[in-house]
Design an enzyme around this catalytic site. Sequence first.
Site, mmCIF file in Angstrom:
data_model
loop_
_atom_site.group_PDB
_atom_site.id
_atom_site.type_symbol
_atom_site.label_atom_id
_atom_site.label_comp_id
_atom_site.label_asym_id
_atom_site.label_seq_id
_atom_site.Cartn_x
_atom_site.Cartn_y
_atom_site.Cartn_z
ATOM 1 N N GLU A 46 82.228 -14.224 49.771
ATOM 2 C CA GLU A 46 82.536 -13.118 48.874
ATOM 3 C C GLU A 46 83.145 -11.941 49.627
ATOM 4 O O GLU A 46 82.897 -11.761 50.825
ATOM 5 C CB GLU A 46 81.288 -12.606 48.138
ATOM 6 N N ALA A 47 83.926 -11.164 48.892
ATOM 7 C CA ALA A 47 84.393 -9.855 49.335
ATOM 8 C C ALA A 47 84.187 -8.889 48.179
ATOM 9 O O ALA A 47 84.218 -9.278 47.006
ATOM 10 C CB ALA A 47 85.862 -9.884 49.742
#
Length: 286
Positions: A46-47
């Site tokens: 994830e970002a």
Amino acid sequence: MNRPFKQVDVFTAKPYLGNPVAVVLDGKGLTTEQMQGFTRWTNLSEATFVLPPEDPKADYKVRIFTTSQELPFAGHPTLGTCHAWLEAGGRPKGEHVVQECGIGLVNIRRDGERLAFAAPPLRKSGPLDEADLQLIARGLRIAREDIVDHAWCDNGPGWRGVMLRSAGQVLKLQPDGAVLEGLFVGVTGPHAKVGVVAPRTAGDECAFEVRAFFPSSNGTVEDPVTGSLNAALAQWLTRAGYAGDSYVAAQGTALGRAGRVHVQREGAELWIGGQSVTCIDGQARL
């Protein structure tokens, strides 16, 4: 444009033993396509992208992306983003940090060196269908009777939880991704995920061993340490009497990590926490 950026390792006090998240601390002006493209480039699970809040009760708004889609909520990105925001000088309006995201407002509290979020309510609970269990057992390469209990643990990502007899069984799992893909695609769509839990030896620092499997463009993969899954498992385990009001879960062991997820029930609320450490601090060109 250069934007402040941190890469934070979550659910660990030691760098590179938890689950990393990329945090862009100024996401103003970025399109969804730019956010998705950057996340894909990082090749992390994830970002996140921090934005000014729209709700006056919130301290900041965050958008959370995997390499293939945007999520309404995720646990380790929530803690990693809050850690980065505080480290960069963020100051909450009240006692807790209030994060605005796809599921609404999430309270995050500071507990010594740990941050903890209030577990969001389950969207779906109760036992799994027998057809699901047969498929999960085949996908995990275990006998159906090795699954001693099970439950929907869906707080957004669509987790199905299964319990095995021992942590040793959990650590030996070598899932068949092709079989599990049939569960993901054929039963409830592409976002379904499987979480596996089992008790560890009595007296161990951790009460449970956890593993998380989910589909991606590279087939079925394993997440090192998963906040959303542990939040959902905690609601199941405490309500079913498998866990007390306070415990620590281990995750990532099979991947050479040492994730530690701290669970604390206080009245009707469950707090899911852990330590975080910044591994990269700089700027991203976006």
